[in-house]
Scaffold this motif. Structure first.
Motif, PDB file in Angstrom:
ATOM      1  N   THR A  12       1.023  -1.256  -0.044  1.00 44.21           N
ATOM      2  CA  THR A  12      -0.110  -0.075   0.061  1.00 44.21           C
ATOM      3  C   THR A  12       0.788   1.305  -0.095  1.00 44.21           C
ATOM      4  O   THR A  12       0.557   2.196  -0.636  1.00 44.21           O
ATOM      5  CB  THR A  12      -1.066   0.093   1.179  1.00 44.21           C
ATOM      6  OG1 THR A  12      -1.832  -0.907   1.088  1.00 44.21           O
ATOM      7  CG2 THR A  12      -1.519   1.319   1.283  1.00 44.21           C
ATOM      8  N   SER A  44      -8.005   1.876   1.757  1.00 44.64           N
ATOM      9  CA  SER A  44      -7.692   0.812   2.028  1.00 44.64           C
ATOM     10  C   SER A  44      -8.556   0.006   3.280  1.00 44.64           C
ATOM     11  O   SER A  44      -8.740   0.668   4.169  1.00 44.64           O
ATOM     12  CB  SER A  44      -6.143   0.623   2.470  1.00 44.64           C
ATOM     13  OG  SER A  44      -5.883  -0.790   3.147  1.00 44.64           O
ATOM     14  N   ARG A 101      -8.387   5.057   5.176  1.00 46.00           N
ATOM     15  CA  ARG A 101      -8.520   3.670   5.504  1.00 46.00           C
ATOM     16  C   ARG A 101      -9.763   3.488   6.566  1.00 46.00           C
ATOM     17  O   ARG A 101      -9.902   4.293   7.405  1.00 46.00           O
ATOM     18  CB  ARG A 101      -7.301   2.934   6.169  1.00 46.00           C
ATOM     19  CG  ARG A 101      -6.529   3.780   7.258  1.00 46.00           C
ATOM     20  CD  ARG A 101      -5.166   3.163   7.378  1.00 46.00           C
ATOM     21  NE  ARG A 101      -4.118   3.870   8.392  1.00 46.00           N
ATOM     22  CZ  ARG A 101      -3.084   3.422   8.871  1.00 46.00           C
ATOM     23  NH1 ARG A 101      -2.661   2.207   8.619  1.00 46.00           N
ATOM     24  NH2 ARG A 101      -2.185   4.082   9.767  1.00 46.00           N
TER      25      ARG A 101
END
Length: 398
Positions: free
Chosen positions: A103, A120, A139
């Protein structure tokens, strides 16, 4: 039941309305590699959210899923896959990456240079908090800085005085091991050894011998369930070095107790997961979907929510340009400060799109009880579990 039937119908309508502009979204997760047993559920949940938006008839865009394999561990391969998504496929946002190291590589080398938003569902390294991201990275899973504290609390409550600690030699493993060690020692515990292990090896006897020599009340394995972490546990059991294990999030998935067998019973740990009302809703929807998935599988709820946040931010901004719609993502996730936003649950993406079009503020709760703090991070909840009869049984939520 009405929501479940609507969501099931939405899956069949993934192509969406022909009149809407096609917008591709990338799903960049490890379809091969050390968490491959989890990613089928993750991808199916994200694609369900897209199908739901398309089937509602309320979206200005027709969302098209494009899958790419991050491998979870090979940064070069993940970067190449992301470049294909952006340059060849023309995606306007990425659900992913999954594992922290890949990532970080994609964020710096692909997303930032091209102005692509990434959300994410599972990259949890604390290092991502400080990484430069131009406001493009979010995220839906909480940072491992928080998980270390949770595990420290659980270990102390279990009466554990000392642990041996091994971690995957990756950004994820290093960050999580540091967090666990710091939290446990701050509470008076002793870490006898904190040692890395490489994934993909056939033999972990040398690593286990070092861990056994250091000793400890139990072995905490901050690794991956389908590769090195599983190998460490099996080698420990085969040699009699350890019989009980502390299992953080990367070690949670049905494949692990299936591979290890009854000897894993009695081990325990925690994984990022919500007990919000939306969690139960998505669990039911997933079971009834045309392509069924298990929403309780790690990071599956977070994947649905990641896709939903991208789509709703696009709708709210009227743009598929990441440099534009990124500024709407926190607003969609958290709602107005006065709490006036309409709560949006799984199965209600069409409702959210209708409210946005009418100029009504929403507060996207989703499946994981989304609440983003700081630079787009999830506040998060954790499910504490113990393995009994080959199943991860919930003890409580924290």
């Amino acid at each position: 039941m009405k929501k479940i039937l609507l969501a099931s119908a939405a899956v069949a309508a993934l192509a969406g309305a022909a009149s809407a502009e096609d917008v591709k979204l990338g799903i960049l997760i490890g379809f091969t590699g050390p968490i491959e047993s989890l990613t089928g559920h993750m991808a199916a949940a994200a694609e369900l959210a897209m199908a739901e938006a398309n089937a509602s008839g309320k979206s200005p865009f027709n969302f098209v899923s494009v899958r790419a394999d991050s491998t979870c561990v090979d940064a070069a391969a993940a970067q190449a896959a992301a470049e294909r998504l952006v340059t060849a496929e023309g995606v306007k946002g990425i659900i992913g990456g999954d594992c922290s190291g890949v990532t970080r590589a994609v964020l710096q080398n692909v997303a930032r240079p091209n102005g692509i938003v990434m959300v994410s569902p599972s990259a949890t390294s604390p290092a991502l908090t400080a990484d430069e991201d131009d406001g493009l990275f979010f995220r839906t899973a909480p940072s491992d800085a928080r998980e270390g504290e949770v595990m420290g609390d659980i270990l102390v409550e279990k009466g554990v005085k000392s642990i041996a600690l091994t971690y995957s030699n990756s950004d994820y493993g290093k960050g999580l091991a540091e967090s666990i060690a710091a939290a446990f020692t701050a509470k008076g515990g002793t870490v006898t050894i904190n040692a890395a292990h490489d994934d993909g090896k056939a033999d972990y006897s040398a690593e286990v011998a070092a861990l056994a020599s250091a000793g400890g009340d139990l072995l905490v394995v901050a690794g991956y369930l389908d590769q090195g972490g599983k190998g460490i546990i099996q080698a420990s059991l085969d040699s009699g070095a350890f019989s009980q294990f502390g299992l953080p999030g990367g070690m949670v998935g049905d494949s692990l107790p299936l591979a290890i067998g009854p000897a894993l019973d009695g081990s325990y740990g925690q994984v990022a997961q919500s007990d919000s009302p939306g969690a139960a809703t998505l669990t039911d929807i997933g079971k009834a979907a045309a392509t069924p998935f298990d929403a309780t599988s790690p990071y599956t709820m977070e994947s649905y929510d990641a896709a939903a946040l991208i789509m709703l931010a696009m709708a709210a901004s009227g743009s598929t340009d990441g440099k534009v719609y990124k500024d709407k993502l926190l607003e969609i996730a958290n709602g107005p400060a006065d709490g006036s936003g309409v709560a949006i649950m799984p199965g209600e993406i069409g409702k959210a799109l209708e409210l946005i079009a009418a100029g009504t503020a929403i507060n996207y709760e989703g499946a994981s009880g989304v609440n983003l703090i700081g630079p787009g991070e999830s506040a998060g909840r954790y499910r504490q579990f113990e393995i009994k009869d080959g199943k991860y049984e919930t003890v409580t939520f924290r």
